[in-house]
Design an enzyme around this catalytic site. Structure first.
Site, PDB file in Angstrom:
ATOM      1  N   ARG B 266      -5.131  -0.966  -8.055  1.00  0.00           N
ATOM      2  CA  ARG B 266      -6.218  -0.708  -7.114  1.00  0.00           C
ATOM      3  C   ARG B 266      -7.539  -0.832  -7.883  1.00  0.00           C
ATOM      4  O   ARG B 266      -7.921   0.064  -8.606  1.00  0.00           O
ATOM      5  CB  ARG B 266      -6.058   0.711  -6.553  1.00  0.00           C
ATOM      6  CG  ARG B 266      -6.911   1.028  -5.346  1.00  0.00           C
ATOM      7  CD  ARG B 266      -6.948   2.539  -5.101  1.00  0.00           C
ATOM      8  NE  ARG B 266      -7.903   3.165  -5.993  1.00  0.00           N
ATOM      9  CZ  ARG B 266      -7.813   4.413  -6.461  1.00  0.00           C
ATOM     10  NH1 ARG B 266      -6.817   5.181  -6.128  1.00  0.00           N
ATOM     11  NH2 ARG B 266      -8.746   4.893  -7.275  1.00  0.00           N
ATOM     12  N   HIS B 270     -10.329   4.716  -4.318  1.00  0.00           N
ATOM     13  CA  HIS B 270      -9.280   4.926  -3.309  1.00  0.00           C
ATOM     14  C   HIS B 270      -9.815   4.568  -1.921  1.00  0.00           C
ATOM     15  O   HIS B 270      -9.207   3.799  -1.188  1.00  0.00           O
ATOM     16  CB  HIS B 270      -8.805   6.378  -3.336  1.00  0.00           C
ATOM     17  CG  HIS B 270      -7.950   6.737  -2.168  1.00  0.00           C
ATOM     18  ND1 HIS B 270      -6.682   6.233  -2.003  1.00  0.00           N
ATOM     19  CD2 HIS B 270      -8.193   7.506  -1.082  1.00  0.00           C
ATOM     20  CE1 HIS B 270      -6.176   6.690  -0.863  1.00  0.00           C
ATOM     21  NE2 HIS B 270      -7.074   7.466  -0.285  1.00  0.00           N
ATOM     22  N   TYR B 279     -11.408  10.251 -12.958  1.00  0.00           N
ATOM     23  CA  TYR B 279     -10.011  10.352 -13.389  1.00  0.00           C
ATOM     24  C   TYR B 279      -9.424   9.107 -14.052  1.00  0.00           C
ATOM     25  O   TYR B 279      -8.287   9.124 -14.488  1.00  0.00           O
ATOM     26  CB  TYR B 279      -9.128  10.765 -12.206  1.00  0.00           C
ATOM     27  CG  TYR B 279      -9.232   9.863 -10.985  1.00  0.00           C
ATOM     28  CD1 TYR B 279      -8.555   8.647 -10.921  1.00  0.00           C
ATOM     29  CD2 TYR B 279     -10.019  10.227  -9.897  1.00  0.00           C
ATOM     30  CE1 TYR B 279      -8.654   7.834  -9.805  1.00  0.00           C
ATOM     31  CE2 TYR B 279     -10.130   9.419  -8.774  1.00  0.00           C
ATOM     32  CZ  TYR B 279      -9.439   8.218  -8.737  1.00  0.00           C
ATOM     33  OH  TYR B 279      -9.547   7.408  -7.633  1.00  0.00           O
TER      34      TYR B 279
HETATM   35  C1  TPP Z   1       0.804  13.281   4.559  1.00  0.00           C
HETATM   36  C2  TPP Z   1      -0.474  12.940   3.869  1.00  0.00           C
HETATM   37  N1  TPP Z   1      -0.868  13.676   2.817  1.00  0.00           N
HETATM   38  C3  TPP Z   1      -2.025  13.404   2.189  1.00  0.00           C
HETATM   39  C4  TPP Z   1      -2.811  12.382   2.596  1.00  0.00           C
HETATM   40  C5  TPP Z   1      -4.125  12.093   1.894  1.00  0.00           C
HETATM   41  N2  TPP Z   1      -4.026  10.833   1.180  1.00  0.00           N
HETATM   42  C6  TPP Z   1      -4.487   9.696   1.720  1.00  0.00           C
HETATM   43  S1  TPP Z   1      -4.158   8.385   0.784  1.00  0.00           S
HETATM   44  C7  TPP Z   1      -3.409   9.313  -0.397  1.00  0.00           C
HETATM   45  C8  TPP Z   1      -2.831   8.657  -1.603  1.00  0.00           C
HETATM   46  C9  TPP Z   1      -1.879   7.577  -1.245  1.00  0.00           C
HETATM   47  O1  TPP Z   1      -1.426   6.947  -2.379  1.00  0.00           O
HETATM   48  P1  TPP Z   1      -0.430   5.721  -2.319  1.00  0.00           P
HETATM   49  O2  TPP Z   1       0.727   6.044  -1.460  1.00  0.00           O
HETATM   50  O3  TPP Z   1      -0.164   5.310  -3.698  1.00  0.00           O
HETATM   51  O4  TPP Z   1      -1.263   4.600  -1.536  1.00  0.00           O
HETATM   52  P2  TPP Z   1      -2.651   3.920  -1.960  1.00  0.00           P
HETATM   53  O5  TPP Z   1      -3.732   4.725  -1.334  1.00  0.00           O
HETATM   54  O6  TPP Z   1      -2.730   3.894  -3.437  1.00  0.00           O
HETATM   55  O7  TPP Z   1      -2.625   2.561  -1.357  1.00  0.00           O
HETATM   56  C10 TPP Z   1      -3.441  10.655  -0.036  1.00  0.00           C
HETATM   57  C11 TPP Z   1      -2.920  11.765  -0.848  1.00  0.00           C
HETATM   58  C12 TPP Z   1      -2.378  11.630   3.710  1.00  0.00           C
HETATM   59  N3  TPP Z   1      -3.087  10.618   4.187  1.00  0.00           N
HETATM   60  N4  TPP Z   1      -1.207  11.917   4.320  1.00  0.00           N
END
Ligand code: TPP
Ligand code: MG
Lengths: 333, 375
Positions: B266, B270, B279
């Site tokens: 990425r 985020h 971080y």
């Molecule tokens: C159930 C839930 N918990 C927390 C979040 C908050 N949140 C949004 S994106 C994220 C991280 C997701 O990481 P990843 O699965 O690696 O996907 P990326 O964003 O890196 O594409 C979090 C914790 C959420 N959207 N849904």
């Protein structure tokens, strides 16, 4: 609470800073307290409530968990069984639901199932409510789901002073506490006196006295109701605003006392009116104050719709006008 | 505490450079062969992939800029993940169905979803708002992992229909910790569902590195559930295309699910709300910049003499055009009528919603009647 004096123990804090300071206090005073959640370490949480805590208390006590809410709450229960006092951060209101099963079927009931042998002193912090222009699942008000569940205590702070004290009191509680933080008030500032004597956690507070109409709110809507009260005062009507602070237990006595004086009651929350906290307040106060009420208890709340897209959230959220409209209708009854 | 709960060596530092990494195009733009996966593309197909990559990056950059200008409330950038998305997206057939997260703008592009449709929810005018059936592209899902179960269920439907469609469900490295995702693996395995689990391991779940989510490389988890898992170079569009094609073909043959871990990065925050400087290091970012998915295909095209100067000039113009269309489209995207929040809560009318809508309308009408100072 006695107004904070300008002493060395008093300083300006946002609600975020107040929560951070309160958490820090709890971590310092009880080695069994630990914090767990997503992105709470280096990042300090998406709202920075835990900023700097991992650095100062280490990764064993401020734990960045895997991305799994059921896992977070489930393991918090295990940690509590092992003698710890976990404080769990759920990143946003809409993401508590993967943990809902653990909260409702396990956390809420284990004390009763063990006939009191087991205590689960767990705090689940949830930034809740709307008004920050977020995408879906980031603006919800799920308090009724939790308040409807026996075994959970549910509280919400509306200002930095309460945030500072209530988080510490919640952590000290031997029961599980759902701790709802009004995210749109996170940046509100106030003078917090860390040497003051706090009010009890489960009591309400009259935040503005008045005789014309009682207005009950909690969390993010307290500030809205205070604005409404200020506007009403200009028109010569004094509203009595009560901050419930605790939703389970709910301080009906204080509301009853007020309503017996004013004869009018409006309950305000962001959560949908249908089967919400306001419905419970209305029913109980009607039972207790039937002959004192000069109008039915009116509710101002969210609608029976999904929380709308942010561009129209102002039309969904109760605001000063809707509160005053309800007050007008009550007084004109 | 007696035991260190935060042992740093969660699994051997995983640079992704191990032999399991399926690669057909090196970061330097060299074509390499792989024993199990191969691809044979015409010049036009190479140029088509290149065009996709360039245009989705442009779209993404435009959206990021629009957020900065206040036109969008939020944006989740796909920067760095273009190859994973275009490669897998171009492997799909029209009958296939996609279950995306909130970051699959490149896959949406491949499905023919109008980029402006994606921006509605980020602007805050809707929560999705497109008809998923039109392009077999489900609404974005923000709740982490939830869509993987929907994808498996859809695949179970396809299986019963006996149609030739298959399903790809996308998710992230962080999502792989969720119960839903692990349940999706279980259901897919026991029902032999025609579904491809496409995980973009972009190394981060907001601020948490993959070490917070797993103790073994992600692709290896599939074995425990009873289906194959592979790791593909997620910045290699050719490998992503070849591997996803193979996984879909397998699913279509009735051989069940497969997990593809696209090892990528990425490159952006985020979302626009995030501050990654808190971080992660710049050094890491610079290292990944050298593996850029577009640069490597570009250098391959140059080396092979694929693509005329006219092609590249036309692409540049098309990219400008897309940018303009997105900018104008977003700026003129109307806010919804507030009363529309009462629409579509239920398929059939519902007395409570009807009553609240009427009250809402009457309340707002009272403002019009009372003029400026009424409340
Ligand atoms: C159930 C839930 N918990 C927390 C979040 C908050 N949140 C949004 S994106 C994220 C991280 C997701 O990481 P990843 O699965 O690696 O996907 P990326 O964003 O890196 O594409 C979090 C914790 C959420 N959207 N849904
Ligand atoms: Mg990720």
């Amino acid at each position: 609470m006695a107004p904070a004096e300008s002493t060395g123990t008093s300083r300006q804090m946002s609600m975020v800073q107040a929560l951070n300071t309160g958490l820090r206090k709890s971590l310092e005073s009880d080695p069994k307290v630990l914090i767990m959640g997503e992105d709470i370490g280096k990042l300090g949480g998406v709202f920075r409530v835990t900023d700097g805590l991992q650095k100062d208390f280490g990764e064993d006590r401020v734990v960045d968990t895997p991305l799994a809410e059921s896992g977070i709450v489930g393991t918090a229960i295990g940690l509590a069984l092992a003698g710890y006092r976990p404080v769990v951060e759920i990143q946003f209101d809409g993401f508590v639901f993967p943990a809902y099963d653990q909260i409702v079927t396990q956390l809420a009931k284990m004390h009763a199932r063990s006939l009191g042998y087991v205590k689960l002193p767990i705090v689940i912090r949830i930034p809740f409510g709307g008004g920050i222009g977020a995408v879906e699942h980031h603006s919800e008000s799920p308090e009724a789901y939790f308040a409807h569940t026996a075994g959970l205590r549910v509280v919400s702070c509306s200002n930095p002073v309460d945030a500072y004290w209530m988080i510490q009191q919640a952590i000290a509680s031997d029961d599980p506490v759902i701790f709802l933080e009004p995210k749109r008030r996170y940046w509100t500032k106030a003078e917090v006196d860390t040497a003051a004597t706090p009010d009890p956690l489960y009591g309400s507070r009259v935040v503005r006295p008045g005789g014309a109409c009682t207005v009950v709110a909690y969390g993010p809507m307290v500030a809205t109701c205070l604005e409404a009260a200020a506007a009403a005062a200009e028109e010569g009507r004094e509203l009595e605003v009560i901050d419930l602070r605790s939703l389970s237990p709910l301080d009906f006595d204080a509301v009853e006392k007020s309503v017996k004086r004013t004869g009018h009651l409006v309950v305000v929350h962001e959560a949908p009116s249908f089967l919400g906290i306001g419905a419970e307040v209305a029913a109980t106060i009607t039972e207790r104050c039937f002959y004192h009420l000069e109008a039915p208890v009116l509710r101002v709340g969210g609608y029976h719709t999904p929380y709308p897209p942010s561009r129209v959230e102002e039309d969904y959220l109760p605001d000063l006008d809707r509160v005053l409209d309800a007050v007008d209708r009550s007084l004109a009854w | 505490m007696a035991v260190d709960s935060t042992d740093g060596t969660l699994f051997p530092p995983d640079s992704g450079a191990g032999p399991e990494l399926i690669q057909l195009l090196t970061p330097e733009g060299e074509r390499v062969e792989h024993p199990d996966y191969s691809i044979d593309l015409s010049d036009d197909e190479y140029l088509g992939l290149y065009r996709d990559l360039v245009l989705v990056r442009r779209f993404d950059a435009e959206a990021t800029a629009l957020q900065r200008q206040g036109e969008l409330g939020l944006w989740a950038s796909l920067l760095g993940q273009e190859a994973a998305q275009i490669g897998s997206g171009r492997a799909l057939s029209p009958n296939d169905y996609v279950f995306p997260t909130y970051r699959e703008h490149g896959v949406a592009w491949c499905r023919g979803v109008d980029p402006l449709n994606l921006l509605g929810m980020f602007r805050g005018v809707n929560h999705g708002g497109w008809d998923p059936r039109e392009n077999n592209f489900q609404l974005y899902t923000i709740v982490i992992g939830a869509q993987t179960l929907h994808g498996v269920g859809y695949a179970m439907g396809v299986q019963r229909d006996g149609s030739d469609g298959a399903v790809v469900t996308y998710f992230g490295d962080g999502a792989s910790s969720q119960g839903d995702v692990n349940e999706a693996f279980t259901f897919a395995a026991v029902f032999n569902a025609p579904v491809v689990f496409f995980c973009q391991n972009n190394q981060w779940a907001i601020s948490e590195p993959t070490e917070r989510q797993m103790k073994v490389p992600l692709y290896r988890r599939a074995a425990g559930f009873g289906f194959p898992g592979v790791r593909v170079d997620g910045n290699d569009v050719l490998a992503c295309l070849a591997v996803t094609r193979a996984a879909l073909a397998r699913a279509r043959r009735g051989e069940g699910p497969m997990l593809i871990e696209a090892f990528t990065y990425r490159m952006g925050a985020h979302t626009t709300s995030d501050d990654p400087t808190r971080y992660r290091s710049n050094a890491e970012l610079e290292e990944w910049r050298l593996k850029d998915p577009i640069e490597r295909l570009k250098s391959y095209l140059h080396k092979q003499g694929i693509g005329t100067p006219e092609f590249f000039a036309a692409l540049e113009a098309e990219s400008e055009e897309l940018g303009k269309r997105v900018r104008n489209g977003v700026r003129t995207m109307p806010d919804p009528d507030p009363v529309s929040m009462f629409a579509h809560v239920y398929a059939d009318s519902h007395t409570l919603v009807d009553r609240e809508r009427a009250e809402f309308e009457a309340y707002h009408a009272s403002f019009v009647d009372a003029g400026e100072d009424g409340h």
